[in-house]
Enzyme design. Sequence first.
Site, PDB file in Angstrom:
ATOM      1  N   ASP A   1     -77.667 -73.239-114.745  1.00 44.89           N
ATOM      2  CA  ASP A   1     -78.676 -73.366-115.790  1.00 44.89           C
ATOM      3  C   ASP A   1     -79.739 -74.381-115.382  1.00 44.89           C
ATOM      4  O   ASP A   1     -80.941 -74.149-115.525  1.00 44.89           O
ATOM      5  CB  ASP A   1     -77.999 -73.834-117.083  1.00 44.89           C
TER       6      ASP A   1
ATOM      7  N   ASP B   1     -57.672 -18.809 -94.948  1.00 46.33           N
ATOM      8  CA  ASP B   1     -58.993 -19.450 -94.966  1.00 46.33           C
ATOM      9  C   ASP B   1     -60.087 -18.405 -95.174  1.00 46.33           C
ATOM     10  O   ASP B   1     -59.826 -17.274 -95.620  1.00 46.33           O
ATOM     11  CB  ASP B   1     -59.175 -20.269 -93.660  1.00 46.33           C
ATOM     12  N   ASP B   2     -61.286 -18.761 -94.831  1.00 49.68           N
ATOM     13  CA  ASP B   2     -62.485 -17.952 -95.036  1.00 49.68           C
ATOM     14  C   ASP B   2     -62.299 -16.526 -94.472  1.00 49.68           C
ATOM     15  O   ASP B   2     -61.710 -16.357 -93.408  1.00 49.68           O
ATOM     16  CB  ASP B   2     -63.624 -18.664 -94.279  1.00 49.68           C
TER      17      ASP B   2
ATOM     18  N   ARG C   1     -76.205 -22.255 -92.842  1.00 47.37           N
ATOM     19  CA  ARG C   1     -75.109 -21.337 -92.498  1.00 47.37           C
ATOM     20  C   ARG C   1     -75.323 -19.959 -93.146  1.00 47.37           C
ATOM     21  O   ARG C   1     -74.404 -19.366 -93.722  1.00 47.37           O
ATOM     22  CB  ARG C   1     -73.769 -21.918 -92.946  1.00 47.37           C
TER      23      ARG C   1
ATOM     24  N   LYS D   1     -58.100 -24.355-101.142  1.00 42.09           N
ATOM     25  CA  LYS D   1     -59.014 -25.172-100.335  1.00 42.09           C
ATOM     26  C   LYS D   1     -60.429 -24.873-100.828  1.00 42.09           C
ATOM     27  O   LYS D   1     -60.891 -23.735-100.739  1.00 42.09           O
ATOM     28  CB  LYS D   1     -58.860 -24.801 -98.864  1.00 42.09           C
TER      29      LYS D   1
ATOM     30  N   ASP E   1     -64.141 -25.341-100.318  1.00 40.01           N
ATOM     31  CA  ASP E   1     -65.053 -25.692 -99.235  1.00 40.01           C
ATOM     32  C   ASP E   1     -66.494 -25.768 -99.756  1.00 40.01           C
ATOM     33  O   ASP E   1     -66.803 -25.308-100.865  1.00 40.01           O
ATOM     34  CB  ASP E   1     -64.932 -24.614 -98.143  1.00 40.01           C
TER      35      ASP E   1
ATOM     36  N   ASN F   1     -70.264 -25.648 -97.541  1.00 45.30           N
ATOM     37  CA  ASN F   1     -70.704 -25.677 -96.153  1.00 45.30           C
ATOM     38  C   ASN F   1     -72.190 -25.856 -95.896  1.00 45.30           C
ATOM     39  O   ASN F   1     -72.673 -25.463 -94.832  1.00 45.30           O
ATOM     40  CB  ASN F   1     -70.213 -24.413 -95.442  1.00 45.30           C
TER      41      ASN F   1
ATOM     42  N   ASP G   1     -63.826 -31.326 -89.533  1.00 40.89           N
ATOM     43  CA  ASP G   1     -63.622 -30.097 -88.757  1.00 40.89           C
ATOM     44  C   ASP G   1     -63.246 -30.422 -87.322  1.00 40.89           C
ATOM     45  O   ASP G   1     -62.874 -29.534 -86.563  1.00 40.89           O
ATOM     46  CB  ASP G   1     -64.906 -29.250 -88.755  1.00 40.89           C
TER      47      ASP G   1
HETATM   48  C1  DGJ Z   1     -65.577 -25.305 -92.878  1.00 41.48           C
HETATM   49  C2  DGJ Z   1     -64.211 -25.883 -93.010  1.00 41.48           C
HETATM   50  O1  DGJ Z   1     -64.232 -27.247 -92.779  1.00 41.48           O
HETATM   51  C3  DGJ Z   1     -63.271 -25.141 -92.080  1.00 41.48           C
HETATM   52  O2  DGJ Z   1     -62.003 -25.723 -92.118  1.00 41.48           O
HETATM   53  C4  DGJ Z   1     -63.222 -23.711 -92.491  1.00 41.48           C
HETATM   54  O3  DGJ Z   1     -62.632 -23.592 -93.760  1.00 41.48           O
HETATM   55  C5  DGJ Z   1     -64.610 -23.119 -92.478  1.00 41.48           C
HETATM   56  N1  DGJ Z   1     -65.557 -23.903 -93.213  1.00 41.48           N
HETATM   57  C6  DGJ Z   1     -64.604 -21.729 -93.018  1.00 41.48           C
HETATM   58  O4  DGJ Z   1     -65.835 -21.205 -93.166  1.00 41.48           O
END
Ligand code: DGJ
Length: 721
Positions: free
Chosen positions: A52, A360-361, A437, A470, A472, A474, A542
């Site tokens: 103060d 996965d994808d 992408r 999962k 994701d 991207n 990744d």
């Molecule tokens: C990015 C992810 O980090 C990968 O592990 C995988 O799932 C691909 N995308 C699939 O498109």
Amino acid sequence: MIKYLKREKVFVLNGKSFTYALFVNKADFLQNIYFDKKISKNKLIEIANAADAALPCAEDKNFDMGFDKMPTEYAFYGRGDYNEPTAVFERQDGALFSRFRYKGHKIKKVLPQLGVMPCVRGAGDTLTITLKDDFSDVEINLNYTVFAKYDIIVRNAEIVNRGENTVKIRKAFSFCLQTRENDLELIRFYGRWAKERMPEITPIGHGITRIQSIRGTSSHQLNPFVILKQKRCKERTGKCLGFQLVYSGSFAFCAELSGNDTLRVQGGISDSFFSWNLETGERFITPQVLIGYSDKGLGGLSSGYHDFIRNRIINPDFAYKTRPIVINNWEATYFNFDDKKICTIIDAAADLGIDTFVLDDGWFGKRDTDTTGLGDWFVNENKLKGGLDGVIRHCRDKGMSFGLWFEPEMVSEDSDFYRRHPDYIVGKRGVKPAMGRTQFVLDFTRKEVVDSVFDAVSAILSRYDISYVKWDMNRSLSEYFSESLAPDRQGEFFHRYTLGVYDLAKRLTSRFNDILFEGCASGGGRFDAGMLYYFPQIWTSDNTDAADRAKIQWGTSFGYPISAMSCHVSTCPNHQTGRTTPFETRGNVASLGPTGYELDLTLLTEEEKNLVKKQISDYKRTAGLVLTGDFYRLCDPCKGDAFCVCIVSKDRCKAYLVYTAFTDMKKEVKIKIPCLDKKGTYLIDLSDERVSGKELTSIGITVSALKKYQSIALNIIKLQE
Ligand code: DGJ
């Protein structure tokens, strides 16, 4: 734990080992007067009196300039404070200047509720201080929560419009903290795709250092977590503070060292291109920040975050639940699979003792490359004859569970969903959005868009027997613009997008509350406490190369528990780096988190199959430590010749050490294991050696000379007295 010294106008907030003290000075400005190890009330009163006396503004209610020296708790703009403000509001007449003074406070045992925005779970002692702007009807509630068990303060701010006109918020950070401590360094966690969260220590120069993401996600490039450390602070000694946002969108931290050597640190939602129209009576809630304190070095700070995130952020239904050992087909097949291929992988996985297959994808729509099909969340029966039913039945017959990949926030231009709803994407009509992408981002600021994704994903999750998802994401956002927002609300876009993601995550995780959700954003592009609130684990990167992964997991461990870092063994040469590392090394690095495999198991040699079996049975012995133990960083792979970490159980009866050489070692080394029971005797499993806890902590365990990229993993078990 929170006390108000009424006469002195001092707020005392005590955590496990710190005191944080605030003071309302004679001119009613809120100052920080102390943040360090616990001290007495009398000492704090002395500090408050000195604060103060030091400030002319404290003596003179009309004092207008020179506020940049005052250690403010929430900085105003344009009225005698020439450092960066914490919040800025534009009134109807365009005026922006402000000056915040103490109006009142409340102390309660609660935690603020933040709607769909993630926030700390459970109650804690909470102080809310209300500040009022001298020049408008805006009030700010500053929330502080502390806990007897943790060295963490949870802070956030709420901006409330008590006036009759709309106010445009141009900036509303979650916190501000100003200190006179000098000799501080900043650690940021920078990176890119496949190289996330690399620690970088820099001095703090004069002017502004800004750590930010304006990508719409917390990002691969800079994590919403920074550390301020004393220069002499090391892994286990010295003082440091952490600032971690519970937020997954665009963010910023600013560290501003003024010519007077005051350091102002603040952060929250990025103010770049941000604005928010606050109507009469409305409140804008900023994300929480977890401010960590440690006088036991960086390791102490990290352990504090690990325990706090496991106990107070991650969904308690999963935080300490055994995680599945996964086989994920991404690096095994990419898009090139059919039901027969998948079933051969499942067969191989079942033989090896893996418990969950994650598809996965590529299982949906016309998704044979990454250019098509996103958004068409129905099974591609040309690829998977017998649909998902066939694959899931095959898993079940083999005693395994089934997991599935989604990318809910995205759509391909070549998809039925996009053809039906071309207007559902982010961007401006007539301007072709940038592709990332070869996909577009769905406009999650719009409820109907989130609803339609919720319906599509829910249809799959309700129809099939799925135990793991999962999620994701991207690409980064671009063209921050929504057709549904009025022109003067476009600045709200990116925060509203993040709220849309949270809304979907909240709805899906509460409706399907027995499914384990794993977060992912091209690997670790959205690894933050906000995501961890909904997703107990996140695909860390990744980059599955063991040498690079060791560094990524090392960097990530500064702020996040290893139980949150999903880690898989992949094939060699590694698909991201081309490097070859021994199978054992890949297994050891992947054992430091929820683990799994990411390769074509049908191509393994007999020797590798035996290694997988051994890795799985070894992992089952240490899985509990991964979930609950204290994690220690011992040799820094980013700087030195080796990566070495150790997990020790809370009762100090078990430890697990991983050592990986980054060069050919000329001779054995000794590694000291912290925090074992010095009076106990431990058995080292590989050698069957018995060693005293005293020796292990003070002289160390012997790691024999290894070749470059070779690794060992040791279990250290306390013998019963
Ligand atoms: C990015 C992810 O980090 C990968 O592990 C995988 O799932 C691909 N995308 C699939 O498109």
